[in-house]
Scaffold this active site. Structure first.
Site, PDB file in Angstrom:
ATOM      1  N   TYR A  42      -8.211  16.743  -4.597  1.00 49.44           N
ATOM      2  CA  TYR A  42      -7.572  15.928  -5.508  1.00 49.44           C
ATOM      3  C   TYR A  42      -6.361  16.877  -6.315  1.00 49.44           C
ATOM      4  CZ  TYR A  42      -6.556  13.131  -9.463  1.00 49.44           C
ATOM      5  OH  TYR A  42      -6.168  12.686 -11.088  1.00 49.44           O
TER       6      TYR A  42
ATOM      7  N   ASP B  75       0.423  -0.713   0.407  1.00 45.85           N
ATOM      8  CA  ASP B  75      -0.003   0.040   0.090  1.00 45.85           C
ATOM      9  C   ASP B  75       1.393   1.148  -0.238  1.00 45.85           C
ATOM     10  OD1 ASP B  75      -1.853   2.309  -0.019  1.00 45.85           O
ATOM     11  OD2 ASP B  75      -2.691   1.233   1.582  1.00 45.85           O
TER      12      ASP B  75
HETATM   13  N1  NAD Z   1      -7.346   8.766 -15.870  1.00 45.33           N
HETATM   14  C1  NAD Z   1      -7.460   9.522 -16.003  1.00 45.33           C
HETATM   15  O1  NAD Z   1      -8.261  10.237 -16.198  1.00 45.33           O
HETATM   16  C2  NAD Z   1      -6.134  10.500 -15.038  1.00 45.33           C
HETATM   17  C3  NAD Z   1      -6.201  11.469 -15.425  1.00 45.33           C
HETATM   18  C4  NAD Z   1      -4.953  12.018 -14.784  1.00 45.33           C
HETATM   19  C5  NAD Z   1      -4.289  12.094 -13.735  1.00 45.33           C
HETATM   20  N2  NAD Z   1      -4.484  10.424 -13.423  1.00 45.33           N
HETATM   21  C6  NAD Z   1      -3.546  10.336 -12.734  1.00 45.33           C
HETATM   22  O2  NAD Z   1      -3.167   9.015 -13.243  1.00 45.33           O
HETATM   23  C7  NAD Z   1      -3.267   7.386 -11.916  1.00 45.33           C
HETATM   24  C8  NAD Z   1      -3.451   6.722 -12.190  1.00 45.33           C
HETATM   25  O3  NAD Z   1      -4.893   7.157 -12.685  1.00 45.33           O
HETATM   26  P1  NAD Z   1      -5.827   5.717 -13.353  1.00 45.33           P
HETATM   27  O4  NAD Z   1      -6.785   5.743 -13.752  1.00 45.33           O
HETATM   28  O5  NAD Z   1      -4.469   4.594 -13.878  1.00 45.33           O
HETATM   29  O6  NAD Z   1      -5.966   4.649 -12.192  1.00 45.33           O
HETATM   30  P2  NAD Z   1      -6.490   3.751 -11.784  1.00 45.33           P
HETATM   31  O7  NAD Z   1      -7.476   3.121 -10.735  1.00 45.33           O
HETATM   32  O8  NAD Z   1      -7.004   2.908 -12.973  1.00 45.33           O
HETATM   33  O9  NAD Z   1      -5.352   2.387 -11.839  1.00 45.33           O
HETATM   34  C9  NAD Z   1      -4.681   2.065 -10.297  1.00 45.33           C
HETATM   35  C10 NAD Z   1      -4.017   1.152 -10.094  1.00 45.33           C
HETATM   36  O10 NAD Z   1      -3.316   2.214  -8.349  1.00 45.33           O
HETATM   37  C11 NAD Z   1      -3.852   1.092  -7.664  1.00 45.33           C
HETATM   38  N3  NAD Z   1      -3.718   1.034  -6.314  1.00 45.33           N
HETATM   39  C12 NAD Z   1      -4.548   2.290  -5.634  1.00 45.33           C
HETATM   40  N4  NAD Z   1      -4.616   2.633  -4.587  1.00 45.33           N
HETATM   41  C13 NAD Z   1      -3.249   2.320  -4.078  1.00 45.33           C
HETATM   42  C14 NAD Z   1      -2.359   2.387  -3.346  1.00 45.33           C
HETATM   43  N5  NAD Z   1      -2.404   2.890  -1.801  1.00 45.33           N
HETATM   44  N6  NAD Z   1      -1.212   1.369  -3.087  1.00 45.33           N
HETATM   45  C15 NAD Z   1      -0.767   0.702  -4.482  1.00 45.33           C
HETATM   46  N7  NAD Z   1      -1.385   0.901  -5.379  1.00 45.33           N
HETATM   47  C16 NAD Z   1      -2.525   1.445  -5.145  1.00 45.33           C
HETATM   48  C17 NAD Z   1      -5.058   0.410  -8.048  1.00 45.33           C
HETATM   49  O11 NAD Z   1      -5.381  -0.783  -7.658  1.00 45.33           O
HETATM   50  C18 NAD Z   1      -4.972   0.374  -9.427  1.00 45.33           C
HETATM   51  O12 NAD Z   1      -3.533  -0.197 -10.094  1.00 45.33           O
HETATM   52  C19 NAD Z   1      -3.384   8.466 -10.956  1.00 45.33           C
HETATM   53  O13 NAD Z   1      -2.135   8.734 -10.198  1.00 45.33           O
HETATM   54  C20 NAD Z   1      -4.136   9.082 -11.334  1.00 45.33           C
HETATM   55  O14 NAD Z   1      -4.485  10.509 -10.541  1.00 45.33           O
HETATM   56  C21 NAD Z   1      -5.829   9.700 -14.403  1.00 45.33           C
END
Ligand code: NAD
Length: 243
Positions: A148, A56
């Site tokens: 966020y 985590d």
């Molecule tokens: N998808 C978007 O639109 C978007 C846009 C801008 C930024 N982001 C950023 O990109 C990153 C990834 O986003 P995503 O959309 O792929 O998210 P997602 O939720 O699809 O994937 C996130 C992954 O992180 C893991 N995770 C979550 N909390 C955790 C923890 N405490 N410890 C270890 N693993 C953990 C989850 O199990 C998952 O596999 C994030 O930082 C998000 O804020 C996403």
């Protein structure tokens, strides 16, 4: 040289993190993957040596243990992609202190902890590439995303300070700010990408953003081509230029 290098990607089980890991593996990096979820599917797509570590990223002792295990297994960490994060949204009046803290932990503490435990090894080896993941929302101030956006702005601040502090040791620290991207997380947090159409309408390149669209930026910052670039934030969102 890149084929001997080791990259650590956090949150690599799904979405953007899984795509970054795949891209880095295609480039020849060996991969250490961290997630709280099962990493089997991502591991199965790796073309180079890869190992999964359950941790985590908001819990200091778990990050410390995972980084120690990675250093034991691979000997070094050259690239750190601090990707863990999540963006459930709610109006500011409902952003109670517990929710605020939870969002700061998930989106800012996770990046801090990744850096805190990985940086000493990078200083020792006089080489490192840190790539933090922020979000395009910080430049737009999207409604109902106060915690966020504040956390992700914090990630940009951390990036700039570490770039200054770690530059003398051959370590670059950069940040990527993706736009709304089709991932399991985005679908969950936006009720199935509700609002995506309006988002696409504002883009210079008016189509859906996929995780693969962001991979090139990670590969660039991880490469020697970017060795004199540090402290920067690159927005990858198809050009959010229309208002
Ligand atoms: N998808 C978007 O639109 C978007 C846009 C801008 C930024 N982001 C950023 O990109 C990153 C990834 O986003 P995503 O959309 O792929 O998210 P997602 O939720 O699809 O994937 C996130 C992954 O992180 C893991 N995770 C979550 N909390 C955790 C923890 N405490 N410890 C270890 N693993 C953990 C989850 O199990 C998952 O596999 C994030 O930082 C998000 O804020 C996403």
């Amino acid at each position: 040289m890149e084929e001997r290098r080791v990259a650590l990607v956090t949150g690599a089980a799904h979405g953007l993190g899984a795509a970054y890991a795949e891209g880095l593996s295609r480039r020849g990096f060996r991969l250490a993957l961290i997630d709280v979820a099962d990493l089997g599917a991502t591991l199965g797509r790796m073309q180079t040596e890869a190992r999964a570590y359950r941790a985590d990223m908001t819990a200091a002792h778990e990050v410390e243990q995972a980084v120690a295990a990675i250093k034991k297994d691979f000997g070094r960490i050259d690239v750190l992609v601090n990707n863990v994060g999540g963006f459930p949204s709610r109006p500011f009046t409902e952003t109670h202190p517990e929710f605020w803290q939870q969002m700061i932990r998930l989106n800012l503490d996770s990046a801090y902890l990744g850096c805190y435990y990985v940086v000493p090894g990078m200083i020792e080896q006089r080489y490192g590439r840190i790539i933090n993941i922020a979000s395009g929302t910080v430049f737009k101030g999207n409604a109902e995303m106060s915690a966020y956006v504040a956390a992700k702005m914090g990630v940009i601040g951390l990036t700039r300070v570490l770039a200054t502090e770690l530059g003398p040791y051959g370590i670059t620290v950069n940040c990527i700010a993706p736009g709304l991207t089709d991932t399991p997380g985005a679908r969950q947090y936006t009720d199935g990408l509700k609002g995506e159409e309006a988002n696409i309408a504002r883009r210079a390149i008016p189509r859906r953003e996929t995780p693969e669209d962001v991979v090139g930026a990670v590969l660039f910052f991880a490469s020697d081509d970017a060795s004199f670039i540090t402290g920067q934030t690159l927005v990858v969102d198809g050009g959010n230029v229309r208002h």
